[in-house]
Design an enzyme around this catalytic site. Sequence first.
Site, PDB file in Angstrom:
ATOM      1  CE1 TYR A  75      43.584  -4.790 -11.043  1.00 57.99           C
ATOM      2  CE2 TYR A  75      45.654  -4.297 -12.141  1.00 57.99           C
ATOM      3  CZ  TYR A  75      44.441  -3.877 -11.635  1.00 57.99           C
ATOM      4  OH  TYR A  75      44.088  -2.552 -11.709  1.00 57.99           O
ATOM      5  CG  ASN A 143      39.432  -5.904  -9.130  1.00 60.16           C
ATOM      6  OD1 ASN A 143      39.691  -4.803  -8.654  1.00 60.16           O
ATOM      7  ND2 ASN A 143      39.099  -6.071 -10.401  1.00 60.16           N
ATOM      8  CD  GLU A 144      35.952  -3.346 -11.103  1.00 57.05           C
ATOM      9  OE1 GLU A 144      35.515  -3.951 -12.103  1.00 57.05           O
ATOM     10  OE2 GLU A 144      36.427  -2.197 -11.171  1.00 57.05           O
ATOM     11  CG  ASP A 185      32.528   4.768  -8.618  1.00 56.17           C
ATOM     12  OD1 ASP A 185      31.735   4.807  -7.647  1.00 56.17           O
ATOM     13  OD2 ASP A 185      32.869   5.774  -9.260  1.00 56.17           O
ATOM     14  NE  ARG A 190      30.605   5.358  -3.837  1.00 58.81           N
ATOM     15  CZ  ARG A 190      30.043   5.964  -4.869  1.00 58.81           C
ATOM     16  NH1 ARG A 190      30.262   5.547  -6.100  1.00 58.81           N
ATOM     17  NH2 ARG A 190      29.245   6.994  -4.687  1.00 58.81           N
ATOM     18  CD  GLU A 246      41.205  -0.877 -11.957  1.00 60.57           C
ATOM     19  OE1 GLU A 246      40.332  -0.349 -12.686  1.00 60.57           O
ATOM     20  OE2 GLU A 246      41.432  -2.104 -11.949  1.00 60.57           O
ATOM     21  CE1 TYR A 278      43.981  -1.567 -15.370  1.00 57.49           C
ATOM     22  CE2 TYR A 278      43.590  -0.297 -17.350  1.00 57.49           C
ATOM     23  CZ  TYR A 278      43.748  -1.504 -16.729  1.00 57.49           C
ATOM     24  OH  TYR A 278      43.698  -2.662 -17.450  1.00 57.49           O
TER      25      TYR A 278
END
Length: 443
Positions: A75, A143-144, A185, A190, A246, A278
């Site tokens: 990450y 990421n997210e 998610d 999504r 993940e 993860y």
Amino acid sequence: MLKTALFGLAAATQAIALATIQAKGSKLFTSDGNQFYIKGIAYQLTEDDPLAQGDQCKLDATLMKTLGANSIRVYHVDPTADHDACMSAFSDAGIYAWIDVDTFSTYILPDNPEWNETMYDAYASVIDAFHNYDNVAGFYVGNEVLTTGASSIAAPYVKAAARDMKAYRDSKGYRSIPVGYSAADIADLRPNLQNYLACGSNSSESLDFFALNAYEWCGQSDFETSGYTFLQQNASDYNIPIYFSETGCNTPKPRTFDDQAAILGSDMADSWSGAIIYEWIQEANDYGLISYGPSAAATATNAVGGYTRSGTPTPISPDFDNLSNHWKTLTPSGVSMSAYNPSASAPSCPAFTSGNWLVSGNVPLPTLGDAFKASGSSSGSSSGTSSGTVSASPSSSRAGTGGSSASAAPSSTGEAAAATSSAAAMRNGVPVIAQWAVWLGGR
């Protein structure tokens, strides 16, 4: 792995052959023509850079090979560090690296997004540092970042970052290392996000892959009950590779990892390219596959949040064996690259939907220096701080992320603090005035 190291005036180049990864259509392939399926582990021992600790990487890579892993996700890295020993250790074990290029201070903010030269330079520096390693499989530009309908205003900035990093990669003559995004998610968000990041007729503006952080399959579930059937429906006609960046719900215990049989089996393997579990190390969020020893004092030199961060990795039972036993039996062969002729077309860009998706179709992407400008705002520039991630996501090793998934996984006490956005971009010494705005429906 191709490795180049400089020692004073002397240069040494050593080639350790490992087939490189590339994207074609909706699938991943190795350079020797075989379809590639990810069996991966999230790996972030420290917030700074786990790939700068050669001795530790050797120990971990050896055990990961025993587990059956062929990939890690990292990450956060320091592009100025020496990564040769770690990348060699993982290459020797047949393990590829998927690396996030954003940093604690340069990730795209969900509510006040911008794309500036400070961010560009930071992302590019990671690509510069890792492009020569043959076992680098891909880069994530975020990421997210998006976790709500309101944060969908950041989607064009994610796409712009990917566009510019792909162009940078190509302009430097680097190999075509895939560039993609790791999504939360969020059921209502999504499908639109997934389609948006792949839509449009200009492939230079689309991502090379889409990845999903999903914790839907928990305990003794199945393909239908878990919700994976809906994930599969959304992916069945997707035109770029999609995989789980993940997964691995940890309640109830023990972790059985039964979803791997669906992901790497007949239910999903034709559409999905595998999964990253993860995570490697045990910490407060209780997702670890291994530990480096008993709990340690918070003040210990080799510990973060009371958990040791280096040493001899010891499998956590029965989780480690449960995952290993699945991966031993799951070896999808896929299709050869030469026999594969992609037929899926790019999806339509989603239309504006009030409260859910705030980007109206295939809007022009931001250019370098642009920041989001809300309707009625007097300034096009935006800067500020992120509120950090909410407590619903396992995130102590996910430092530098812009958001959080809606899973039931608790965050760790080692969570990174919220980051401040980058300074205003400069071009030729002059501040770039941001003029671009996402065109909202009904404007």
